[in-house]
Design a protein around this motif. Structure first.
Motif, PDB file in Angstrom:
ATOM      1  N   PHE A   1      -3.947  12.342   7.864  1.00 22.19           N
ATOM      2  CA  PHE A   1      -3.335  12.702   7.185  1.00 22.19           C
ATOM      3  C   PHE A   1      -3.556  12.163   5.530  1.00 22.19           C
ATOM      4  CE2 PHE A   1      -0.113  13.567  10.728  1.00 22.19           C
ATOM      5  CZ  PHE A   1       0.094  14.116  10.665  1.00 22.19           C
ATOM      6  N   THR A   2      -3.844  12.101   5.052  1.00 23.63           N
ATOM      7  CA  THR A   2      -3.564  11.285   3.515  1.00 23.63           C
ATOM      8  C   THR A   2      -2.054  11.795   2.737  1.00 23.63           C
ATOM      9  OG1 THR A   2      -2.634  14.361   1.802  1.00 23.63           O
ATOM     10  CG2 THR A   2      -5.449  13.468   1.812  1.00 23.63           C
ATOM     11  N   ALA A   3      -1.587  10.378   2.441  1.00 26.14           N
ATOM     12  CA  ALA A   3      -0.375  10.518   2.217  1.00 26.14           C
ATOM     13  C   ALA A   3       0.277  11.571   1.214  1.00 26.14           C
ATOM     14  CB  ALA A   3       0.105   9.392   0.484  1.00 26.14           C
TER      15      ALA A   3
ATOM     16  N   ALA B   1      -4.242   3.439  11.066  1.00 26.21           N
ATOM     17  CA  ALA B   1      -5.017   3.862  10.599  1.00 26.21           C
ATOM     18  C   ALA B   1      -5.103   5.173  11.371  1.00 26.21           C
ATOM     19  CB  ALA B   1      -6.154   2.910  11.780  1.00 26.21           C
ATOM     20  N   GLU B   2      -4.189   4.925  12.713  1.00 25.09           N
ATOM     21  CA  GLU B   2      -4.271   7.126  13.126  1.00 25.09           C
ATOM     22  C   GLU B   2      -4.086   7.987  11.904  1.00 25.09           C
ATOM     23  OE1 GLU B   2      -3.874   9.049  16.809  1.00 25.09           O
ATOM     24  OE2 GLU B   2      -3.822   7.756  17.086  1.00 25.09           O
TER      25      GLU B   2
ATOM     26  N   THR C   1      11.716   4.669   3.552  1.00 20.94           N
ATOM     27  CA  THR C   1      10.080   4.649   4.153  1.00 20.94           C
ATOM     28  C   THR C   1       9.718   5.293   3.255  1.00 20.94           C
ATOM     29  OG1 THR C   1      11.694   3.212   5.628  1.00 20.94           O
ATOM     30  CG2 THR C   1       8.951   3.083   5.652  1.00 20.94           C
ATOM     31  N   HIS C   2       8.088   4.828   2.618  1.00 17.30           N
ATOM     32  CA  HIS C   2       6.978   5.863   2.471  1.00 17.30           C
ATOM     33  C   HIS C   2       6.736   6.986   3.514  1.00 17.30           C
ATOM     34  CE1 HIS C   2       3.035   7.375   1.740  1.00 17.30           C
ATOM     35  NE2 HIS C   2       3.458   6.676   0.115  1.00 17.30           N
ATOM     36  N   PRO C   3       6.448   7.982   3.988  1.00 15.11           N
ATOM     37  CA  PRO C   3       6.692   8.873   5.071  1.00 15.11           C
ATOM     38  C   PRO C   3       5.250   8.793   6.105  1.00 15.11           C
ATOM     39  CG  PRO C   3       6.606  10.475   2.142  1.00 15.11           C
ATOM     40  CD  PRO C   3       6.202   8.526   1.550  1.00 15.11           C
ATOM     41  N   LEU C   4       4.307   7.803   5.212  1.00 18.90           N
ATOM     42  CA  LEU C   4       2.734   7.566   5.960  1.00 18.90           C
ATOM     43  C   LEU C   4       3.734   6.876   7.457  1.00 18.90           C
ATOM     44  CD1 LEU C   4      -0.565   7.873   4.820  1.00 18.90           C
ATOM     45  CD2 LEU C   4       0.092   5.649   6.742  1.00 18.90           C
ATOM     46  N   ILE C   5       4.201   5.536   6.458  1.00 18.57           N
ATOM     47  CA  ILE C   5       4.432   4.115   7.148  1.00 18.57           C
ATOM     48  C   ILE C   5       6.153   5.189   8.697  1.00 18.57           C
ATOM     49  CG2 ILE C   5       5.949   2.437   7.554  1.00 18.57           C
ATOM     50  CD1 ILE C   5       4.555   1.521   5.203  1.00 18.57           C
TER      51      ILE C   5
ATOM     52  N   ARG D   1       0.650  -1.165   0.142  1.00 12.12           N
ATOM     53  CA  ARG D   1      -0.414   0.143   0.543  1.00 12.12           C
ATOM     54  C   ARG D   1       0.878   1.426   0.023  1.00 12.12           C
ATOM     55  NH1 ARG D   1      -2.639  -1.103   5.136  1.00 12.12           N
ATOM     56  NH2 ARG D   1      -4.016   0.849   5.086  1.00 12.12           N
ATOM     57  N   TYR D   2       1.790   1.374   0.960  1.00 15.27           N
ATOM     58  CA  TYR D   2       2.617   2.226   1.431  1.00 15.27           C
ATOM     59  C   TYR D   2       4.377   1.699   0.744  1.00 15.27           C
ATOM     60  CZ  TYR D   2      -1.621   4.266   3.508  1.00 15.27           C
ATOM     61  OH  TYR D   2      -2.323   4.467   3.487  1.00 15.27           O
ATOM     62  N   PRO D   3       4.804   1.660  -0.890  1.00 18.84           N
ATOM     63  CA  PRO D   3       6.428   1.521  -0.892  1.00 18.84           C
ATOM     64  C   PRO D   3       7.020   2.721  -0.788  1.00 18.84           C
ATOM     65  CG  PRO D   3       4.378   2.424  -3.101  1.00 18.84           C
ATOM     66  CD  PRO D   3       4.097   1.457  -1.779  1.00 18.84           C
ATOM     67  N   ASP D   4       8.385   1.761  -0.886  1.00 19.69           N
ATOM     68  CA  ASP D   4       9.574   2.813  -0.110  1.00 19.69           C
ATOM     69  C   ASP D   4       9.689   4.038  -1.553  1.00 19.69           C
ATOM     70  OD1 ASP D   4       9.956   1.513   1.258  1.00 19.69           O
ATOM     71  OD2 ASP D   4      11.910   0.525   0.776  1.00 19.69           O
ATOM     72  N   VAL D   5       9.985   4.851  -0.795  1.00 17.53           N
ATOM     73  CA  VAL D   5       9.744   5.830  -1.888  1.00 17.53           C
ATOM     74  C   VAL D   5      11.417   6.163  -2.307  1.00 17.53           C
ATOM     75  CG1 VAL D   5       8.060   7.577  -1.249  1.00 17.53           C
ATOM     76  CG2 VAL D   5       9.987   8.253   0.182  1.00 17.53           C
TER      77      VAL D   5
END
Length: 261
Positions: free
Chosen positions: A246-248, A240-241, A58-62, A50-54
């Protein structure tokens, strides 16, 4: 609480290991908390899909979710470990929103403890010559890990990016004169930037000018310590929080401003 922070390949892991060894020898009951281990709980197959590395890791949301979990885990640890011999020792990279929540003032349960004199943030400052040696060692150990945890160290590309970010953000904040982001390592730039980052915390700067060549891997803790890790439920709730907040894209903007304290 004692937290080691600073640039990748500056000596954080080695100093954390020595702190643990000294503390255990003095009869302290030590728990540890490290960004790499804390993050690993969030790097599940489902979340990475869902949130792949950038480009910078690591993805910002993670990253935001791991930071949220981290502050709450510290609050829980303090509530559950009230004996004077209890001690938590952490490795907190900060740069790029890697537990940077620990240095930000937030209106939550753990803030008074993080800002108190009983909590210390230490950052090692290697000399210019030593830094070059540490960078070379990191490239070697990342390519040929001597310990399983060395494979999770910041790779050379992240190590180099962290220094470029340090230069760019220090200049943006007016802490140093405008510099090229490819400027070679300078202690003064590093110190000014981290003094800014840690302005709301009790901080100790450690000058580092020696490599202990026979010390083995810095990840060989050689002590019976417990490490704080997120459970699957804690990962789920933190994600979940953050998704609710935040959106991605918004999470990416928050992570981009990790250095504003």
């Amino acid at each position: 609480m004692v937290f080691f922070t600073g640039l990748p390949a500056s000596g954080k892991s080695f100093l954390l290991r020595q702190q643990i060894s000294i503390s255990v020898s003095l009869g302290r009951r030590v728990h540890i908390m490290r960004w790499d281990t804390g993050l690993a709980a969030f790097q599940t197959e489902d979340l990475l899909a869902r949130y792949p590395d950038v480009s910078d890791g690591t993805h910002p949301l993670i990253r935001k979710a791991a930071g949220l979990w981290g502050r709450r885990a510290l609050a829980r640890w303090l509530a559950e470990n009230t004996d004077p011999t209890d001690l938590i020792v952490g490795e907190v990279p900060i740069i790029g929103n890697r537990f940077s929540e620990f240095i930000q003032t937030q209106p939550d349960q753990i803030e008074p403890a993080l800002a108190s004199e009983e909590t210390t943030f230490m950052y090692p400052v290697p000399t210019k010559g030593l830094r070059a040696n540490l960078e070379a060692i990191r490239r070697s150990t990342f390519a040929n890990p001597r310990h399983p945890d060395e494979a999770r160290d910041a790779p050379p590309s992240t190590m180099e990016l962290a220094w470029r970010q340090t230069c760019a953000k220090a200049a943006e904040l007016g802490l140093v004169s405008e510099v090229d982001i490819h400027f070679p390592y300078e202690e003064a730039i590093y110190v000014r930037f981290f003094e800014h980052l840690l302005q709301h915390r009790n901080v100790v700067r450690i000058a580092v000018d020696t490599i202990f060549s026979d010390a083995g891997s810095a990840h060989d803790l050689n002590a019976n310590v417990l490490e704080l890790c997120a459970s699957s439920d804690e990962v789920k709730y933190a994600i979940a929080e953050v998704e609710t907040t935040f959106t991605a894209e918004a999470a990416a903007r928050e992570v981009e401003n990790w250095y504003r304290v």
